[in-house]
Design a protein around this motif. Structure first.
Motif, mmCIF file in Angstrom:
data_model
loop_
_atom_site.group_PDB
_atom_site.id
_atom_site.type_symbol
_atom_site.label_atom_id
_atom_site.label_comp_id
_atom_site.label_asym_id
_atom_site.label_seq_id
_atom_site.Cartn_x
_atom_site.Cartn_y
_atom_site.Cartn_z
ATOM 1 N N CYS A 153 6.567 4.007 -1.310
ATOM 2 C CA CYS A 153 7.057 5.318 -1.708
ATOM 3 C C CYS A 153 6.753 5.630 -3.189
ATOM 4 O O CYS A 153 6.731 4.742 -4.038
ATOM 5 N N SER A 157 7.830 11.720 -2.532
ATOM 6 C CA SER A 157 7.108 10.683 -1.790
ATOM 7 C C SER A 157 6.273 11.240 -0.649
ATOM 8 O O SER A 157 5.510 10.506 -0.037
ATOM 9 N N PRO A 173 8.238 7.253 -5.875
ATOM 10 C CA PRO A 173 9.092 6.878 -7.009
ATOM 11 C C PRO A 173 9.264 5.367 -7.188
ATOM 12 O O PRO A 173 9.640 4.918 -8.274
ATOM 13 N N CYS A 232 17.536 5.555 -1.271
ATOM 14 C CA CYS A 232 16.198 5.407 -1.879
ATOM 15 C C CYS A 232 16.208 4.214 -2.838
ATOM 16 O O CYS A 232 15.314 3.369 -2.811
ATOM 17 N N THR A 255 12.916 12.287 -6.196
ATOM 18 C CA THR A 255 12.689 11.730 -4.855
ATOM 19 C C THR A 255 12.400 12.892 -3.892
ATOM 20 O O THR A 255 12.411 14.061 -4.297
ATOM 21 N N CYS A 256 12.209 12.547 -2.631
ATOM 22 C CA CYS A 256 11.887 13.586 -1.628
ATOM 23 C C CYS A 256 12.951 14.678 -1.619
ATOM 24 O O CYS A 256 12.637 15.871 -1.633
ATOM 25 N N TYR A 269 16.432 0.816 -0.941
ATOM 26 C CA TYR A 269 15.146 0.413 -0.337
ATOM 27 C C TYR A 269 14.180 -0.124 -1.399
ATOM 28 O O TYR A 269 13.555 -1.172 -1.238
#
Ligand code: SF4
Length: 464
Positions: free
Chosen positions: A26, A148, A28, A51, A108-109, A54
């Motif tokens: 991903c 991402s 970031p 996020c 992030t997304c 993970y």
């Protein structure tokens, strides 16, 4: 015959196209890795809690080091009303708990999708903090846009490096220092690069420097922020350096940190591929000779000589072996350059990255050495790689741990390189760069071939 296809769109079963075991991470996450290489920095994700969890899991299992990543921990209502208040509260919490020198804020997304204007929110935060009467010093705050659904962890990494330079570098008095932007190299690689620069008598500013922050010594006291990393003062001084060396074949001509230093401060820019294998490393050492005015120090010339000797000794084991190479684009290019030199045929060069520059870079390093150009595929996942590899009869797989299942299915050795390495120990200490890195890679590759030959022998033998 050269067979080149851009990545998908390609339907796997009917019209629905999905990603199956992505060959990338991903965006970031890459930004967090870059921020971890700055002294006193805390990476901060503006997004939901999962996020950060993970990313921490991935980074910790490779580097075996603590990796704190702060988060603004957005919930459902923030997706409607915006995440500004959580971002500001989160920054305050990090200030209070870590007293960092820098907070690197990556989007992030979720926050990109809802359209949070993070640079504006951070400016607001600074204004509010400065008028709040809080006596604690405000750290530097660097923001980077890293959705991402656009790009890979490598785009996130390079964007964060560019953001650091953009937001921290200043016009400075000229110095003889050399800025070195190595890309995502291992901590062992960065330590080796520092050794090389010192041996040439060059003052180097390496950004980012994860040599200690992601591979530190055992300590009796826990430090919330690990020691090491590129000092902020050094980043500020990059505008006065005599030159920048930026590594990454697919970065050439792009809007990178090195290009920014050239455009804004007139710092001479040299863009090269990752110094992997003999010829790409020769280019790097040639640059250092020019910038330092010194010949390659004897110990490095000896390492080069030993590498050549080992290439001759090992040629009978590796000649004409067929390899599938995958991973982040610049690493795939560097590995292809190295394999072409030692007589291994890369039959498939694949990446989850999809910049459109992979094929040109592979051609540039391999066309004059390889009898046949490999398939080059960008923007693929492991479903595609497996499908492609089936018909190519490879002897070896070279890439990170996520290719393990494919190697098992094909019953061929996997030589683990790059990031992430989750199923072996010591990924952070693997060398990839320079003559020394090529030597280690050659030894590992030959031994993997010999081990397979030995294991496959019906009688077994102990002398190869
Ligand atoms: S892909 Fe998007 S949602 Fe998933 S961990 Fe990365 S930033 Fe978060």
């Amino acid at each position: 015959m050269s067979a080149v296809r851009a990545g998908r769109p390609k339907a796997k079963a009917g019209p629905y196209v999905s990603t199956t075991n992505a060959c990338k991470l991903c965006t970031p996450l890459g930004a967090c890795l870059a921020f971890r290489g700055v002294e006193g920095a805390v990476p901060f994700l503006h997004g939901s809690q999962g996020c950060a969890t993970y990313m921490r899991r991935y980074i910790i299992s490779h580097f075996r080091e603590p990796m704190d990543i702060a988060s603004s921990s957005l919930g459902e209502k923030h997706a409607i009303y915006g995440g500004g208040p959580n971002l500001k509260q989160g920054l305050k919490n990090v200030l209070c708990k870590y007293q960092p020198q820098l907070i690197g804020v990556a989007t992030t997304c979720l926050t990109e999708t809802i359209g949070d204007d993070v640079p504006r929110l951070v400016k607001e935060f600074i204004r509010e903090y400065e008028t709040s009467g809080d006596p604690s010093p405000l750290p530097r705050l660097v923001t980077v846009s890293s959705p991402s659904y656009q790009g890979t962890h490598m785009e996130g990494f390079h964007r964060a490096v560019r953001a650091l330079v953009d937001q921290l570098a200043q016009a400075a008095a000229p110095t003889a220092a050399v800025n070195l932007l190595p890309g995502l190299a291992s901590p062992a690689d960065i330590r080796y690069l520092k050794e090389i620069l010192a041996d040439f008598g060059l003052a180097g500013i390496i950004l980012p420097d994860i040599s200690e922050t992601l591979d530190g010594p055992q300590e009796t006291t826990y430090h919330k922020i690990p020691a090491g990393g590129t000092p902020l003062a050094a980043i500020a001084a990059m505008g006065g350096s005599q030159a920048t060396i930026e590594c990454g074949a697919t970065l050439k001509g792009q809007d990178t940190a090195g290009q920014l230093l050239a455009d804004r401060f007139g710092v001479k820019l040299f863009q090269i591929g990752l110094p992997m294998g003999l010829r790409e490393t020769d280019l790097f050492f040639g640059l250092l000779e020019m910038l330092s005015g010194r010949e390659t120090p004897r110990q490095h010339a000896l390492e080069r000589g030993r590498l050549l000797d080992a290439m001759v000794d090992g040629h009978k084991y590796v000649f004409d072996k067929r390899a599938v190479v995958y991973g982040e684009e610049d690493l795939v290019v560097g590995l292809t350059a190295f394999l072409a030199e030692i007589g291994v045929r890369p039959v498939l060069c694949a990446s989850g990255g999809d910049t459109g520059r992979l094929h040109g870079a592979i051609t540039a390093v391999g066309a004059d050495l390889l009898p046949e150009m490999p398939e080059v595929r960008g923007g693929v996942d492991f479903y595609d790689i497996a499908e492609e590899a089936q018909g190519l009869a490879p002897d070896l797989l070279i890439g990170h741990s996520k290719g393990y299942h494919l190697a098992k299915k094909l019953q061929i050795p996997l030589i683990r390189v790059g990031f992430p390495i989750h199923d072996r120990f010591g990924g952070q200490r693997l060398l990839h760069l320079g003559y020394r890195g090529a030597q280690q890679l050659l030894d590992r590759l030959i031994n993997a071939i010999l081990a397979k030959k030995q294991a496959d022998s019906p009688v077994g033998y102990g002398y190869l």
